[in-house]
Write a protein that holds these residues in place. Sequence first.
Motif, PDB file in Angstrom:
ATOM      1  N   HIS A  47       1.562   1.277  -1.685  1.00 34.39           N
ATOM      2  CA  HIS A  47       2.731   1.861  -1.016  1.00 34.39           C
ATOM      3  C   HIS A  47       2.515   2.075   0.478  1.00 34.39           C
ATOM      4  CE1 HIS A  47       4.564   2.177  -4.797  1.00 34.39           C
ATOM      5  NE2 HIS A  47       4.172   3.393  -5.161  1.00 34.39           N
ATOM      6  N   ALA A  48       1.259   2.258   0.896  1.00 37.75           N
ATOM      7  CA  ALA A  48       0.976   2.500   2.307  1.00 37.75           C
ATOM      8  C   ALA A  48       0.712   1.223   3.087  1.00 37.75           C
ATOM      9  CB  ALA A  48      -0.224   3.434   2.451  1.00 37.75           C
ATOM     10  N   PHE A  49       0.416   0.140   2.390  1.00 36.80           N
ATOM     11  CA  PHE A  49       0.049  -1.125   3.042  1.00 36.80           C
ATOM     12  C   PHE A  49       0.787  -2.273   2.353  1.00 36.80           C
ATOM     13  CE2 PHE A  49      -3.508   1.799   3.436  1.00 36.80           C
ATOM     14  CZ  PHE A  49      -3.841   1.720   4.772  1.00 36.80           C
ATOM     15  N   GLY A  50       2.091  -2.314   2.513  1.00 38.19           N
ATOM     16  CA  GLY A  50       2.874  -3.301   1.780  1.00 38.19           C
ATOM     17  C   GLY A  50       3.526  -4.366   2.623  1.00 38.19           C
ATOM     18  N   PHE A  51       3.264  -4.374   3.951  1.00 41.85           N
ATOM     19  CA  PHE A  51       4.024  -5.255   4.833  1.00 41.85           C
ATOM     20  C   PHE A  51       3.203  -6.480   5.239  1.00 41.85           C
ATOM     21  CE2 PHE A  51       6.746  -1.528   6.654  1.00 41.85           C
ATOM     22  CZ  PHE A  51       7.265  -1.314   5.391  1.00 41.85           C
TER      23      PHE A  51
END
Length: 421
Positions: free
Chosen positions: A244-248
């Motif tokens: 969720h914090a590193f999804g891009f």
Amino acid sequence: MRGLILAAPSSGAGKTTLTLALLRLLSRDGLPVRGAKSGPDYIDPRFHEAACGEPCPNLDAFAMSPDRLRNLAAGTGLLIIEGAMGLFDGAPPDGRGAVADLARHLGLPVVLVVDVGRMAGSIAPLVAGFAGFDPMVRVAGVMLNNVGSDRHEAMLRRALAPLGLPVLAALRRDPALAQPSRHLGLVQASERPDLDHFLDTAADALAATLDRATLLSLAAPLPKATAAPRLTPPAQVIALAQDHAFGFAYPHMLADWRAAGAEIRPFSPLANDPVPHADFIFLPGGYPELHAGQIAANQVFMQSLRITAQTTEIYGECGGYMVLGEGLTDATGTRHAMAGLLPLETSFATRRLHLGYRQLEAQAGPFPGTWTAHEFHYATTLRADGPPLFAARDAEGTTLPPMGLRIARTCGSFAHLIDRT
């Protein structure tokens, strides 16, 4: 292989809701359908995938070559492309990268989504203006969103009748179709336990009003796919932060790396996973500011990242870049210690929007050469000391201050790389 584009006069008209409703409805009825998203967007494509079960590429008419666009658009089934912003809103000075630009490149018709919640007869000159503005961009139909009543719909249809454009749907105003959002867009699909229910609700609402036969008849053939140069992977084995914090992370970039033979090993910093053994570590963007306390407390991840940095290249984009710094101050003013691999302090206590395409050049590091990229964040840089990673220009070619940092084997910047130039 046919396609069409859902665009709008402006942001907030309901393009995403109608696109998701259409993808879920057609998929649910057994029609092969897939989605794509115009421009540099990480969030909406994951909703497209949830709606129809097919991968959703980004199609960026500013940052990608025509060959890349045609290659990513190719595939089986009907392609529904969701536009971004307004139909003719692109990068200065000439609107490059607008949805209209994408329509010209791919030769696809546009369905104009109009939020009619505060208008009636005025819809006619609005739609007429968009339909007649550029002969190379064919507005083939209209979808009405936020219709208030049967009487309201009748007024809108009467006003549009002289234009000769089909009204393909008239979606009623419905609080159940509202979606939660935060500062970078919608709350991510992976964080929505109610997502399937929402998609079915939207599909049911659209089914009651959609002129399906006419809409399908408007779709035009996609251009023939042409080979596009693939992006070279930075290493053979790549550890990718993914949660969720590193999804891009852009799917086309990861796909190119895999096609070139690279192995990608996902791991979750939020789950306190140690960094996997790899030749290269990639921390993409996302929402680390919403999880800064947890990230700071996850010492298995943090210590393994620091140890890995002694022998392995590490690269962070936007959110990942901030985590590689010394401290991240959240929106409440609380500072959280980060990895300390870059002399960087960032803060969300005072938010400032940074937005726009970037043209970058690196002489060294894992991504040498020239790149198109995009910057979109609200973080303030309090301190950044050290040699920069990229020389930078904006969309108009104006020189900007250098971007990012590179210290030993660790580097990163706020820019999201999209394609080589």
